[in-house]
Design an enzyme around this catalytic site. Structure first.
Site, PDB file in Angstrom:
ATOM      1  N   CYS A   1      51.652  49.531  56.376  1.00 58.39           N
ATOM      2  CA  CYS A   1      51.322  49.659  54.950  1.00 58.39           C
ATOM      3  C   CYS A   1      49.832  49.631  54.615  1.00 58.39           C
ATOM      4  O   CYS A   1      49.102  48.710  54.996  1.00 58.39           O
ATOM      5  CB  CYS A   1      52.043  48.591  54.146  1.00 58.39           C
ATOM      6  SG  CYS A   1      51.857  48.845  52.369  1.00 58.39           S
TER       7      CYS A   1
ATOM      8  N   CYS B   1      48.116  43.206  48.915  1.00 58.02           N
ATOM      9  CA  CYS B   1      49.401  42.543  49.147  1.00 58.02           C
ATOM     10  C   CYS B   1      49.248  41.543  50.297  1.00 58.02           C
ATOM     11  O   CYS B   1      48.668  41.858  51.327  1.00 58.02           O
ATOM     12  CB  CYS B   1      50.461  43.582  49.492  1.00 58.02           C
ATOM     13  SG  CYS B   1      52.086  42.841  49.762  1.00 58.02           S
TER      14      CYS B   1
ATOM     15  N   CYS C   1      60.236  55.706  39.902  1.00 61.82           N
ATOM     16  CA  CYS C   1      60.259  54.464  40.664  1.00 61.82           C
ATOM     17  C   CYS C   1      58.915  53.762  40.511  1.00 61.82           C
ATOM     18  O   CYS C   1      57.870  54.350  40.782  1.00 61.82           O
ATOM     19  CB  CYS C   1      60.538  54.782  42.130  1.00 61.82           C
ATOM     20  SG  CYS C   1      60.640  53.293  43.128  1.00 61.82           S
TER      21      CYS C   1
ATOM     22  N   ARG D   1      67.654  60.144  50.294  1.00 60.27           N
ATOM     23  CA  ARG D   1      66.371  60.645  49.768  1.00 60.27           C
ATOM     24  C   ARG D   1      65.387  60.941  50.891  1.00 60.27           C
ATOM     25  O   ARG D   1      65.062  60.059  51.679  1.00 60.27           O
ATOM     26  CB  ARG D   1      65.756  59.622  48.804  1.00 60.27           C
ATOM     27  CG  ARG D   1      66.688  59.295  47.657  1.00 60.27           C
ATOM     28  CD  ARG D   1      66.036  58.433  46.593  1.00 60.27           C
ATOM     29  NE  ARG D   1      67.071  57.871  45.725  1.00 60.27           N
ATOM     30  CZ  ARG D   1      67.614  58.488  44.688  1.00 60.27           C
ATOM     31  NH1 ARG D   1      67.210  59.695  44.348  1.00 60.27           N
ATOM     32  NH2 ARG D   1      68.565  57.910  43.972  1.00 60.27           N
TER      33      ARG D   1
ATOM     34  N   CYS E   1      68.924  50.538  46.138  1.00 63.26           N
ATOM     35  CA  CYS E   1      68.273  51.591  46.904  1.00 63.26           C
ATOM     36  C   CYS E   1      67.694  50.929  48.148  1.00 63.26           C
ATOM     37  O   CYS E   1      66.852  50.037  48.031  1.00 63.26           O
ATOM     38  CB  CYS E   1      67.171  52.215  46.051  1.00 63.26           C
ATOM     39  SG  CYS E   1      66.147  53.402  46.946  1.00 63.26           S
TER      40      CYS E   1
ATOM     41  N   CYS F   1      53.139  44.007  56.660  1.00 64.87           N
ATOM     42  CA  CYS F   1      53.920  45.174  57.111  1.00 64.87           C
ATOM     43  C   CYS F   1      52.978  46.138  57.854  1.00 64.87           C
ATOM     44  O   CYS F   1      52.012  46.636  57.260  1.00 64.87           O
ATOM     45  CB  CYS F   1      54.560  45.866  55.914  1.00 64.87           C
ATOM     46  SG  CYS F   1      55.416  44.714  54.820  1.00 64.87           S
TER      47      CYS F   1
ATOM     48  N   CYS G   1      63.751  52.940  38.584  1.00 63.77           N
ATOM     49  CA  CYS G   1      63.926  52.127  39.784  1.00 63.77           C
ATOM     50  C   CYS G   1      62.667  51.272  39.906  1.00 63.77           C
ATOM     51  O   CYS G   1      61.580  51.722  39.548  1.00 63.77           O
ATOM     52  CB  CYS G   1      64.066  53.052  40.991  1.00 63.77           C
ATOM     53  SG  CYS G   1      64.136  52.174  42.573  1.00 63.77           S
TER      54      CYS G   1
HETATM   55  N1  SAM Z   1      56.068  45.586  48.111  1.00 64.69           N
HETATM   56  C1  SAM Z   1      57.356  46.124  47.930  1.00 64.69           C
HETATM   57  C2  SAM Z   1      58.196  46.056  49.167  1.00 64.69           C
HETATM   58  O1  SAM Z   1      57.679  46.059  50.244  1.00 64.69           O
HETATM   59  O2  SAM Z   1      59.417  46.033  49.026  1.00 64.69           O
HETATM   60  C3  SAM Z   1      57.385  47.529  47.415  1.00 64.69           C
HETATM   61  C4  SAM Z   1      56.366  48.548  47.778  1.00 64.69           C
HETATM   62  S1  SAM Z   1      56.481  49.298  49.409  1.00 64.69           S
HETATM   63  C5  SAM Z   1      55.130  50.370  49.300  1.00 64.69           C
HETATM   64  C6  SAM Z   1      57.953  50.302  49.405  1.00 64.69           C
HETATM   65  C7  SAM Z   1      58.362  50.990  50.683  1.00 64.69           C
HETATM   66  O3  SAM Z   1      57.492  52.061  50.982  1.00 64.69           O
HETATM   67  C8  SAM Z   1      58.368  50.177  51.965  1.00 64.69           C
HETATM   68  O4  SAM Z   1      59.515  49.390  52.093  1.00 64.69           O
HETATM   69  C9  SAM Z   1      58.334  51.259  53.031  1.00 64.69           C
HETATM   70  O5  SAM Z   1      59.641  51.603  53.426  1.00 64.69           O
HETATM   71  C10 SAM Z   1      57.655  52.427  52.337  1.00 64.69           C
HETATM   72  N2  SAM Z   1      56.330  52.666  52.936  1.00 64.69           N
HETATM   73  C11 SAM Z   1      55.206  51.957  52.716  1.00 64.69           C
HETATM   74  N3  SAM Z   1      54.188  52.458  53.449  1.00 64.69           N
HETATM   75  C12 SAM Z   1      54.669  53.496  54.151  1.00 64.69           C
HETATM   76  C13 SAM Z   1      54.092  54.417  55.092  1.00 64.69           C
HETATM   77  N4  SAM Z   1      52.820  54.328  55.468  1.00 64.69           N
HETATM   78  N5  SAM Z   1      54.878  55.389  55.605  1.00 64.69           N
HETATM   79  C14 SAM Z   1      56.182  55.471  55.237  1.00 64.69           C
HETATM   80  N6  SAM Z   1      56.778  54.633  54.376  1.00 64.69           N
HETATM   81  C15 SAM Z   1      56.041  53.649  53.833  1.00 64.69           C
HETATM   82 FE1  SF4 Z   2      53.177  44.602  50.649  1.00 64.50          FE
HETATM   83 FE2  SF4 Z   2      53.130  47.065  51.637  1.00 64.50          FE
HETATM   84 FE3  SF4 Z   2      54.698  45.256  52.769  1.00 64.50          FE
HETATM   85 FE4  SF4 Z   2      55.319  46.165  50.296  1.00 64.50          FE
HETATM   86  S1  SF4 Z   2      55.310  47.360  52.198  1.00 64.50           S
HETATM   87  S2  SF4 Z   2      55.327  44.028  51.003  1.00 64.50           S
HETATM   88  S3  SF4 Z   2      53.244  46.515  49.488  1.00 64.50           S
HETATM   89  S4  SF4 Z   2      52.432  45.190  52.691  1.00 64.50           S
END
Ligand code: SAM
Ligand code: SF4
Length: 335
Positions: free
Chosen positions: A62, A55, A99, A263, A191, A59, A131
């Site tokens: 992530c 990606c 989801c 949730r 959500c 973030c 979802c």
């Molecule tokens: N890329 C899309 C986005 O960011 O909206 C969807 C996928 S992203 C994995 C979905 C959500 O997972 C993120 O908004 C975050 O809140 C949660 N998430 C991702 N990594 C995480 C982590 N290491 N610990 C807790 N929550 C996490």
């Molecule tokens: Fe990409 Fe992870 Fe951020 Fe979603 S949460 S936009 S998968 S870096």
């Protein structure tokens, strides 16, 4: 005392709830929960990572960001049959909501999106709530998802507006709110929630809840994640979140957004059954469960179906059927 749904919560009022004496907060949240929900029912959800890794976003939490060296190996978009197979298996295990997550910055109008629309149609036809969480999207894309039968779109705010740029620099809070607004123009439910443990203050948590609870209508679904610390990301060494804070956050969300599903999402694997029981008592009414011990990628542990079924029977809880909430809300004219 009967509590109606409000969209004008002040940040100071939310802070007072969050800081209330612990057992007062538990009692109040549990009472509100019983007013709006059947406390025996928990919705079991299954996350499927339909497109993993690589990606472009940054973030800080992530595992899927291409900017950090993590254990996650990028994969191509899963094919429809694989996704439908996982969804079918999930349904037999008591899951009523699936989801589908993609590690995309945003949706593009290309053949991959067409394939996702196909998956949405087919998984919906199994009788499951579907979802999607695919990153940012415009109104036309939201309408195409709606036409495919999508039940919900996830787009988390993650933290407060004030703290957001410390965690993510490749998009803004307003980008996030715009996507939520684009989904709101359709009949797809929203959500949106956040993550605890990013180094935020209590005021940041309250500020995020303030933003969510001033959306009209409230998001139908509010995930509360606990950071899964991922090796290789900037947040790998964050301090653990005290379970008391998790319970306070869930209880506060329950009180200010009484009809929404709250949730208990990422990080649940770290909680004992007793701790989870307290989360359910104060209003969490959904969990993510898995067939393979992880939630979205290998970096996020998640309890398995069997262990969750055992815990639910221990606590006298039962899995909620799909689309029940929609009917309940309509019957009681709660929104
Ligand atoms: N890329 C899309 C986005 O960011 O909206 C969807 C996928 S992203 C994995 C979905 C959500 O997972 C993120 O908004 C975050 O809140 C949660 N998430 C991702 N990594 C995480 C982590 N290491 N610990 C807790 N929550 C996490
Ligand atoms: Fe990409 Fe992870 Fe951020 Fe979603 S949460 S936009 S998968 S870096």
């Amino acid at each position: 005392m009967s509590v109606g749904i409000r969209y004008d919560w002040q940040q100071s009022e939310i802070r007072a709830i969050y800081d209330a004496p612990f057992l007062e907060l538990v009692y109040r949240a549990a009472s509100v929960h019983r007013q709006y929900h059947d406390p025996k029912q928990i919705q079991v959800c299954k996350l499927i990572s339909i497109k993993t890794g690589a990606c472009p976003e940054d973030c800080g939490y992530c595992a899927q960001s291409s900017r950090y060296k993590t254990e996650v190996k990028p994969e191509a978009l899963l094919d429809k049959d694989t996704v439908v197979g996982i969804a079918r298996q999930a349904k037999v295990s008591g899951v009523s909501r699936v989801c589908m997550g993609a590690a995309w910055r945003e949706v593009r109008d290309n053949s991959q999106f067409d394939q996702v629309l196909d998956m949405v149609k087919e998984v919906t036809s199994l009788g499951l709530e579907v979802c999607c969480t695919l990153g940012m999207l415009n109104q036309n894309q939201a309408e195409r998802l709606e036409a495919a039968g999508l039940y919900a779109y996830n787009h988390n705010l993650d933290t407060s507006q004030e703290y957001y740029s410390t965690i993510i620099t490749t998009r803004t809070y307003d980008d996030r709110l715009n996507t939520i607004n684009n989904v709101r123009q359709t009949n797809v439910t929203v959500c949106s929630g956040g993550i605890l443990g990013l180094g935020e203050t209590a005021e940041d948590r309250v500020s995020m809840l303030h933003t969510l609870s001033n959306l009209h209508p409230h998001p139908e679904s509010v995930p509360i994640n606990i950071l899964s610390k991922v090796k290789g990301t900037p947040l790998e060494n964050q301090e653990d979140v005290p379970v008391w804070d998790v319970i306070r956050m869930i209880a506060t969300a329950r009180i200010i957004m009484p009809a929404s599903d709250v949730r208990l999402s990422a990080g649940r694997a770290k909680l004992s059954q007793v701790e989870q029981a307290l989360c359910f008592l104060v209003g969490a009414n959904s969990i993510f469960s898995s067939d393979d011990g992880h939630m979205l990628t290998v970096t996020t542990p998640c309890p398995e179906y069997d262990a969750d079924q055992q815990m639910m029977s221990l606590l006298g809880l039962e899995p909620r059927a799909p689309f029940v909430k929609q009917d309940l809300v309509k019957d009681k004219a709660l929104v």
